[in-house]
Every structure is written in C-alpha cells, then in structure tokens.
Design an enzyme around this catalytic site. Structure first.
Site, short mmCIF file in Angstrom:
data_model
loop_
_atom_site.label_atom_id
_atom_site.label_comp_id
_atom_site.label_asym_id
_atom_site.label_seq_id
_atom_site.Cartn_x
_atom_site.Cartn_y
_atom_site.Cartn_z
N HIS A 140 -6.24 -5.69 10.31
CA HIS A 140 -6.50 -7.02 9.74
C HIS A 140 -5.74 -8.06 10.55
O HIS A 140 -4.54 -7.93 10.75
CB HIS A 140 -6.01 -7.11 8.29
CG HIS A 140 -6.51 -6.04 7.39
ND1 HIS A 140 -5.74 -4.95 7.01
CD2 HIS A 140 -7.72 -5.87 6.78
CE1 HIS A 140 -6.44 -4.17 6.21
NE2 HIS A 140 -7.65 -4.70 6.06
N HIS B 255 0.83 -1.21 0.00
CA HIS B 255 0.00 0.00 0.00
C HIS B 255 0.86 1.26 0.00
O HIS B 255 0.68 2.14 -0.81
CB HIS B 255 -0.93 0.02 1.22
CG HIS B 255 -2.21 -0.72 1.01
ND1 HIS B 255 -3.20 -0.28 0.16
CD2 HIS B 255 -2.67 -1.89 1.52
CE1 HIS B 255 -4.20 -1.13 0.16
NE2 HIS B 255 -3.92 -2.11 0.98
#
Length: 437
Positions: free
Chosen positions: A334, A268
């Site tokens: 996550h 990311h």
C-alpha cells in the site's frame, strides 16, 4: 505513563542508508522443517484417504465433533440465513461494498479477439473463465468478510461457474458476517474445514470436496505452506507476507491522520510494516509525537508498538524525486501519496500494489469498500506482481486458423527454421502444405 515508542529514524542522505533500508525490509516467509513435514503428511493423508482424513484433522485441530463430511457442509440456505442474522447496518455495509467491488472489477473483464490477415489467416485469443475456484477464509473469532468479497467477486465477474469456500469453525464457532459476505458475493458451496487439510482437499478433491483449478485467500503458516506445495496441481494467488504501508507526505497533512494510517497496518500483527517518508524533518517529529499520543488509545496497542519498533521507520528524504526513489525501492503493498498534487507524482511511481492519492484517501478505504482489490503483492513483489483481479480467474488460448495461401507462405518460413533445429518431421509437416511442393 506509557513509554515513548522507539521507532527507527533513517536519512536517505546517509552513506549506509541502502544497507539499513535492506535490513528493515528483510522478511523471510519460510516454514520451519517441522511445519513443512507436518503439512506434507497432511496432504498425503488427504490424497490417500479423502473425506475420512479431512474429518479426522478437523476433529483434531479444530475441536469439531463431526463424524462425517456431511456435517461440515453448509448449504446455500444457511448463507441466506446468516444474512438475516447480522444487523441491518452490517448488511447495508456488505451490500454497498460488494456493489462497489463488483462495479470496479467488471471493468477488468477481458474479451476474446481475432484479426484476419490479407490471405485469410485468422489469429487471435480466446478468453475463458476457470471452471471452479477455491476460496480460503480464516475462521473462528477472526472475522474477514472483506476478504470474502475481494476474492469471490472477481471470480464471479470472470464467469467462474462454481466458487467453493472453506472456512474453519474452531470449537464450532461460526462467524455469521463471514457467511453473510459469502451469500452477498455469490459463493456456491461452503465447507467448514480449514488448515492444510482444506487446501489439500481443494487441490486434489475428495469424495465430497470438488477439485478446484485455483486456490485464493489468506491463511496461517500451515495454509501458506500447503498452498506452496500444491502449486502446479492448482494455481494459487500468492504467498503473502505481512501487511505493509508506505506513506509519503509533504508535511502538510494532519500528523494525527498520518499516525493513524501507520497504525492501520501495524495493528494487523507484530510483523506488519509501517513506514513514513517525508522531506520535512519537523513533520517527522510531529508524527512521532502523534504516535506517542494516540498509541495508548488503541485496542491493539501492544501489537502496534511491537510492529512499529521492530519494522517501522520514519525516513527523511531530500525532495520529491528521492521520495519516489525510496518508494520504488520498497515497492510497497500500500502506498499513500499524502501530498498536495498526487497526480504529479504518479508518473514517477513504478512499483506499488495500490496507490492512495491525496490527503483524504486513507488506505483503510481500499481495504473495505473503495472498489479495487485489497489482495495485493507484499514484500517487494509489487516489482513484478499485481493486485488480485478478474484476470486471475480467466485463461487465454491462442487462436490460429490458416487459409490455404497462409499455410503455404508460413510453411516456407517454418520449414527453414525447423530444419535449422534438425526437426525434420516439423519441417515436412509444414512443407506438405506448401503449394506446388
């Protein structure tokens, strides 16, 4: 030959482990003073000059040669056109993902409720949707159709009458798949504006941009800073930090799978965080080998390398209990439980944005099409926050309906408490309704 990656190794048994972990997790989402002041100036200009200011900032920051807001509005027909311009495969994927996201969020809907007491008093809660929600979507070469689905669909399921999307189009670059996602998700209006000026326009309204009740969606530091400043005027979803993943593995999953799961968040940006926890030291070594082997094959190799070297870690723990302790301390966005019996671990997990159960459940599935929302609390805020959902687009109003008998009885209690607080009008208001008074 590519140099091996220097990923941090930690051992939960070390006496200074907690200090090292705190240092690893620390991340401050603070704007510098220059960014903060620029955002405040933009918000002020939009509040004072409306459309004219938005058009000027769009010309200056996005290089778009528009002379009026009318040129920055995309009608519903343009979204439908985008749906025909993407590939059949892309359209199928969008529609499949949207259907799964919608089905999951339908189960989150809260209904109004009441109950009646013996004396006829009725108490309850009325649940109503927001009137209008604003969705910020990054634009240009960045393509985040999944974010459109994840933000717009819960709002529509909640019953929000109008979802307004803003998406910048730097130098006129329009992303067709993002517009197609907006069509599939049921977005009502789209403005091709971005940055702090778009946030300000949604928060305060202009001649063309309607004022919304809540702003959701990711953006850069200017967008995040603007959302922080307009909070209170409107609701916001969150001020999100960098993406993060914590994988807990018992050592029995293919190490290549685990390495790629770590990469899936590290790619990311350089501030993203990927951490692996395992009670198997030899397995940590195997994953390190897989990381070095697979990294040169990645398109975003440089970003992944920087992320893993600066914020990644391989952590050795003693057992399942200690692995869960570390997971709860990190409170990750996550959490992958890549273990044989993840259900047995679940009762020990208290803090996580989303929990991916078992060896086959890659976090990437949750990003796109599993169904649950991918807008999740970051930077340890899973300790007190939840994923974006239908409930973020609904409000709750308390319902109180007193019968004559109920008002009389409740009035006696209210009178005592009000006089104890020296609020005589409160007391007398209640006492007027006491029978025989």
């Amino acid at each position: 030959m590519t140099a091996p990656i220097a990923i941090r190794r930690l051992n939960a048994a070390d006496p200074d482990f907690a200090r090292h972990l705190d240092h690893l997790l620390s991340w401050e989402s603070v704007s510098d003073e220059a960014v903060n002041q620029r955002v405040l100036d933009i918000i002020k200009a939009v509040r004072e000059r409306g459309d004219a200011a938005v058009v000027e900032f769009t010309q200056r920051f996005d290089g778009v040669q528009a002379t009026s807001m009318g040129e920055l509005i995309l009608p519903r027909e343009r979204l439908e056109l985008a749906l025909t311009r993407i590939t059949a495969e892309q359209r199928q994927a969008l529609e499949t993902a949207a259907a799964r996201v919608r089905s999951y969020h339908e189960k989150q809907k809260q209904d109004s409720w009441t109950y009646t007491e013996a004396d006829g008093t009725v108490l309850g809660q009325q649940v109503t949707p927001l009137d209008r929600a604003g969705l910020y979507v990054p634009g240009g070469k960045a393509s985040y159709p999944s974010s459109v689905l994840m933000n717009a669909i819960p709002a529509k399921v909640a019953g929000v009458a109008e979802v307004v999307m803003v998406v910048p189009t730097p130098r006129g670059e329009i992303n067709e798949i993002v517009l197609a996602a907006a069509c599939v998700a049921g977005v009502d209006r789209v403005f091709t504006i971005g940055g702090a000026q778009a946030v300000a326009a949604l928060a305060y309204g202009t001649e063309s941009v309607p004022q919304v009740d809540k702003i959701v969606g990711p953006g850069n530091i200017y967008v995040a800073t603007a959302k922080r400043h307009v909070f209170g005027q409107v609701g916001i979803d969150m001020i999100a930090g960098p993406s993060e993943i914590l994988v807990v593995c018992d050592g029995q999953t293919d190490p290549d799978w685990i390495a790629m799961d770590l990469f899936s968040q590290a790619e990311h940006d350089e501030d993203a965080q990927a951490i692996l926890v395992s009670p198997d030291a030899a397995f940590l070594d195997k994953v390190a080998v897989s990381i070095d082997k697979l990294l040169p094959t990645m398109e975003r190799e440089a970003i992944i390398r920087t992320s893993l070297q600066n914020r990644g870690a391989l952590i050795l723990v003693a057992d399942q209990a200690q692995a869960c302790q570390v997971a709860n301390r990190i409170a990750p966005e996550h959490l992958e439980l890549s273990v044989g019996d993840p259900q047995a671990w679940l009762p020990q997990i208290r803090h996580a944005g989303a929990i991916f159960m078992g060896r086959y459940t890659a976090e990437a599935l949750g990003d796109y099409c599993a169904g649950p929302n991918h807008v999740l609390p970051t930077s340890g805020t899973a300790r007190f926050s939840s994923p974006l959902g239908v409930y973020d687009f609904q409000k709750r109003s308390s319902i109180i309906f007193c019968s004559a008998d109920g008002a009389s009885e409740l009035g006696k209690t209210a009178s005592v408490l009000a006089r104890g607080e020296s609020l005589t009008a409160h007391a007398r208001s209640a006492e007027f309704r006491i029978k025989g008074e």
